[in-house]
Design a protein around this motif. Structure first.
Motif, PDB file in Angstrom:
ATOM      1  N   TYR A 164       0.814  -1.216   0.000  1.00  0.00           N
ATOM      2  CA  TYR A 164       0.000   0.000   0.000  1.00  0.00           C
ATOM      3  C   TYR A 164       0.848   1.266   0.000  1.00  0.00           C
ATOM      4  O   TYR A 164       0.362   2.338  -0.346  1.00  0.00           O
ATOM      5  N   THR A 165       2.102   1.153   0.430  1.00  0.00           N
ATOM      6  CA  THR A 165       2.964   2.326   0.471  1.00  0.00           C
ATOM      7  C   THR A 165       4.424   1.904   0.391  1.00  0.00           C
ATOM      8  O   THR A 165       4.796   0.847   0.914  1.00  0.00           O
ATOM      9  N   GLN A 166       5.250   2.733  -0.261  1.00  0.00           N
ATOM     10  CA  GLN A 166       6.676   2.452  -0.370  1.00  0.00           C
ATOM     11  C   GLN A 166       7.400   2.663   0.965  1.00  0.00           C
ATOM     12  O   GLN A 166       8.517   2.190   1.152  1.00  0.00           O
ATOM     13  N   ALA A 167       6.748   3.331   1.892  1.00  0.00           N
ATOM     14  CA  ALA A 167       7.386   3.640   3.171  1.00  0.00           C
ATOM     15  C   ALA A 167       7.672   2.382   3.991  1.00  0.00           C
ATOM     16  O   ALA A 167       8.442   2.432   4.945  1.00  0.00           O
ATOM     17  N   THR A 168       7.049   1.253   3.628  1.00  0.00           N
ATOM     18  CA  THR A 168       7.294   0.038   4.398  1.00  0.00           C
ATOM     19  C   THR A 168       8.722  -0.458   4.228  1.00  0.00           C
ATOM     20  O   THR A 168       9.221  -1.213   5.053  1.00  0.00           O
ATOM     21  N   ASN A 169       9.404  -0.053   3.139  1.00  0.00           N
ATOM     22  CA  ASN A 169      10.800  -0.443   2.975  1.00  0.00           C
ATOM     23  C   ASN A 169      11.661   0.151   4.087  1.00  0.00           C
ATOM     24  O   ASN A 169      12.532  -0.505   4.641  1.00  0.00           O
ATOM     25  N   ASP A 170      11.403   1.402   4.415  1.00  0.00           N
ATOM     26  CA  ASP A 170      12.099   2.071   5.518  1.00  0.00           C
ATOM     27  C   ASP A 170      11.713   1.437   6.852  1.00  0.00           C
ATOM     28  O   ASP A 170      12.531   1.295   7.756  1.00  0.00           O
ATOM     29  N   VAL A 182      -3.458   5.074   5.644  1.00  0.00           N
ATOM     30  CA  VAL A 182      -2.225   4.301   5.489  1.00  0.00           C
ATOM     31  C   VAL A 182      -1.034   5.101   5.999  1.00  0.00           C
ATOM     32  O   VAL A 182      -0.394   4.732   6.981  1.00  0.00           O
ATOM     33  N   ASN A 183      -0.732   6.204   5.358  1.00  0.00           N
ATOM     34  CA  ASN A 183       0.437   6.994   5.750  1.00  0.00           C
ATOM     35  C   ASN A 183       0.284   7.604   7.138  1.00  0.00           C
ATOM     36  O   ASN A 183       1.264   7.765   7.866  1.00  0.00           O
ATOM     37  N   GLY A 184      -0.950   7.940   7.513  1.00  0.00           N
ATOM     38  CA  GLY A 184      -1.182   8.484   8.852  1.00  0.00           C
ATOM     39  C   GLY A 184      -0.935   7.446   9.931  1.00  0.00           C
ATOM     40  O   GLY A 184      -0.294   7.721  10.956  1.00  0.00           O
ATOM     41  N   ALA A 185      -1.447   6.241   9.704  1.00  0.00           N
ATOM     42  CA  ALA A 185      -1.239   5.161  10.676  1.00  0.00           C
ATOM     43  C   ALA A 185       0.238   4.793  10.771  1.00  0.00           C
ATOM     44  O   ALA A 185       0.774   4.562  11.859  1.00  0.00           O
ATOM     45  N   LEU A 186       0.896   4.774   9.626  1.00  0.00           N
ATOM     46  CA  LEU A 186       2.322   4.451   9.617  1.00  0.00           C
ATOM     47  C   LEU A 186       3.120   5.554  10.312  1.00  0.00           C
ATOM     48  O   LEU A 186       4.094   5.275  11.027  1.00  0.00           O
ATOM     49  N   TRP A 187       2.709   6.807  10.125  1.00  0.00           N
ATOM     50  CA  TRP A 187       3.372   7.927  10.808  1.00  0.00           C
ATOM     51  C   TRP A 187       3.297   7.745  12.318  1.00  0.00           C
ATOM     52  O   TRP A 187       4.297   7.901  13.029  1.00  0.00           O
ATOM     53  N   ILE A 188       2.113   7.392  12.826  1.00  0.00           N
ATOM     54  CA  ILE A 188       1.952   7.206  14.272  1.00  0.00           C
ATOM     55  C   ILE A 188       2.814   6.051  14.764  1.00  0.00           C
ATOM     56  O   ILE A 188       3.462   6.133  15.811  1.00  0.00           O
ATOM     57  N   ALA A 189       2.850   4.969  13.989  1.00  0.00           N
ATOM     58  CA  ALA A 189       3.672   3.818  14.367  1.00  0.00           C
ATOM     59  C   ALA A 189       5.145   4.201  14.453  1.00  0.00           C
ATOM     60  O   ALA A 189       5.825   3.907  15.447  1.00  0.00           O
ATOM     61  N   LEU A 190       5.643   4.876  13.421  1.00  0.00           N
ATOM     62  CA  LEU A 190       7.064   5.223  13.382  1.00  0.00           C
ATOM     63  C   LEU A 190       7.426   6.285  14.412  1.00  0.00           C
ATOM     64  O   LEU A 190       8.536   6.282  14.953  1.00  0.00           O
ATOM     65  N   MET A 191       6.492   7.182  14.713  1.00  0.00           N
ATOM     66  CA  MET A 191       6.762   8.180  15.741  1.00  0.00           C
ATOM     67  C   MET A 191       6.809   7.522  17.123  1.00  0.00           C
ATOM     68  O   MET A 191       7.654   7.864  17.961  1.00  0.00           O
ATOM     69  N   ASN A 192       5.920   6.558  17.362  1.00  0.00           N
ATOM     70  CA  ASN A 192       5.971   5.805  18.617  1.00  0.00           C
ATOM     71  C   ASN A 192       7.297   5.069  18.754  1.00  0.00           C
ATOM     72  O   ASN A 192       7.931   5.085  19.816  1.00  0.00           O
ATOM     73  N   VAL A 193       7.712   4.429  17.683  1.00  0.00           N
ATOM     74  CA  VAL A 193       8.971   3.685  17.699  1.00  0.00           C
ATOM     75  C   VAL A 193      10.149   4.626  17.921  1.00  0.00           C
ATOM     76  O   VAL A 193      11.092   4.303  18.653  1.00  0.00           O
ATOM     77  N   ARG A 194      10.086   5.796  17.316  1.00  0.00           N
ATOM     78  CA  ARG A 194      11.125   6.803  17.516  1.00  0.00           C
ATOM     79  C   ARG A 194      11.244   7.172  18.999  1.00  0.00           C
ATOM     80  O   ARG A 194      12.348   7.232  19.555  1.00  0.00           O
ATOM     81  N   MET A 195      10.108   7.389  19.662  1.00  0.00           N
ATOM     82  CA  MET A 195      10.135   7.772  21.070  1.00  0.00           C
ATOM     83  C   MET A 195      10.605   6.616  21.960  1.00  0.00           C
ATOM     84  O   MET A 195      11.297   6.831  22.958  1.00  0.00           O
ATOM     85  N   ILE A 196      10.231   5.385  21.603  1.00  0.00           N
ATOM     86  CA  ILE A 196      10.711   4.214  22.351  1.00  0.00           C
ATOM     87  C   ILE A 196      12.225   4.115  22.232  1.00  0.00           C
ATOM     88  O   ILE A 196      12.932   3.871  23.217  1.00  0.00           O
ATOM     89  N   ASP A 197      12.733   4.316  21.017  1.00  0.00           N
ATOM     90  CA  ASP A 197      14.174   4.265  20.766  1.00  0.00           C
ATOM     91  C   ASP A 197      14.905   5.343  21.567  1.00  0.00           C
ATOM     92  O   ASP A 197      15.963   5.084  22.152  1.00  0.00           O
ATOM     93  N   VAL A 198      14.341   6.544  21.612  1.00  0.00           N
ATOM     94  CA  VAL A 198      14.949   7.638  22.381  1.00  0.00           C
ATOM     95  C   VAL A 198      15.058   7.256  23.853  1.00  0.00           C
ATOM     96  O   VAL A 198      16.108   7.427  24.487  1.00  0.00           O
ATOM     97  N   ARG A 199      13.988   6.715  24.395  1.00  0.00           N
ATOM     98  CA  ARG A 199      13.984   6.369  25.823  1.00  0.00           C
ATOM     99  C   ARG A 199      14.899   5.174  26.118  1.00  0.00           C
ATOM    100  O   ARG A 199      15.507   5.094  27.186  1.00  0.00           O
ATOM    101  N   TYR A 200      14.980   4.254  25.188  1.00  0.00           N
ATOM    102  CA  TYR A 200      15.872   3.104  25.350  1.00  0.00           C
ATOM    103  C   TYR A 200      17.328   3.570  25.392  1.00  0.00           C
ATOM    104  O   TYR A 200      18.112   3.137  26.238  1.00  0.00           O
TER     105      TYR A 200
END
Length: 243
Positions: A73-79, A114-132
């Motif tokens: 559904y989106t090329q962003a899944t490669n990233d 699609v892109n909105g849901a993926l944005w939320i997922a990646l932003m959550n992961v970004r914040m988890i990574d920061v805290r880790y």
């Protein structure tokens, strides 16, 4: 499960692959996913019982649910795939991964199912990574939104619920958190060292035949890393040495 090319059986059974994008994506749902903590105290208390490496493993597994849902559904899944690889590598050695930077200026809207849901997922992961990386005692709190999102977009939610309940129970048993939520300093200045926690592998989450031991987990995650194309992933830097 040496790479991300094979779809986990439970994700296949959840009908996530190629299913129509038919979940609700309203401003109310977006707001709920962006600020989920106050309304999900039970989930927060559950996640706080898991240690840091167990939490990062759960993060990678949840992001994989999102990854397969939007593949095609989106090329962003490669990233997204590269971020999943980096999360597993960071469990083995955080020093050999780069920060999972994503939309640091908040310029991308969370609209679009699609892109909105993926944005939320990646932003959550970004914040988890920061805290880790920081060693935050509140790392697990950032997982709430990712759990809710992965469940929301999954067509067969009962499959997700059964998987999640079983996995969390096993995580609490085998990867228990060593501190209590009510004991924490709310300023979030204290630093927790997770380097001595045992590693966890993708098999723990997606291979029903995997027999857990610390040694089996170490072997599995090293096999996974050995099969990565390190040069093709900007989030990996194996030239760095752990301090």
């Amino acid at each position: 499960m040496r790479n991300l090319n094979n779809v986990p059986k439970v994700i296949m059974e959840s009908k996530s692959i190629g299913h129509a994008i038919d979940f609700k994506w309203t401003k109310k749902k977006i707001d709920e996913l962006l600020d989920p903590i106050e309304r999900n105290e039970d989930l927060e208390n559950l996640l706080m019982q898991i240690n840091h490496k167990g939490s990062i493993g759960l993060t990678a597994a949840l992001l994989e649910w999102v990854y397969w849902r939007f593949t095609g559904y989106t090329q962003a899944t490669n990233d997204t795939q590269k971020r999943i690889e980096a999360l597993w590598c960071s469990i083995s050695d955080r020093e050999q991964t780069n920060p999972l930077l994503f939309d640091t200026d908040f310029e991308i809207p969370a609209s679009g199912s699609v892109n909105g849901a993926l944005w939320i997922a990646l932003m959550n992961v970004r914040m988890i990574d920061v805290r880790y990386r920081k060693g935050s005692y509140f790392l697990q709190n950032e997982l709430i939104g990712l759990v809710l999102l992965a469940r929301h977009i999954t067509p067969k939610k009962k499959k997700f619920d059964n998987w999640f309940s079983q996995i969390v129970a096993e995580l609490i048993h085998l990867y228990p958190c060593t501190y209590k939520n009510e004991e924490l300093d709310e300023t979030d200045e204290a630093v927790y060292d997770s380097s001595n926690e045992p590693v966890i592998s993708r098999e723990f989450f997606f291979d029903s035949e995997f027999q857990y031991t610390v040694e089996a987990s170490e072997n599995a995650i090293h096999n996974f890393i050995d099969n990565l194309n390190i040069k093709a992933n900007p989030f990996l830097d194996f030239s760095r040495k752990a301090s």
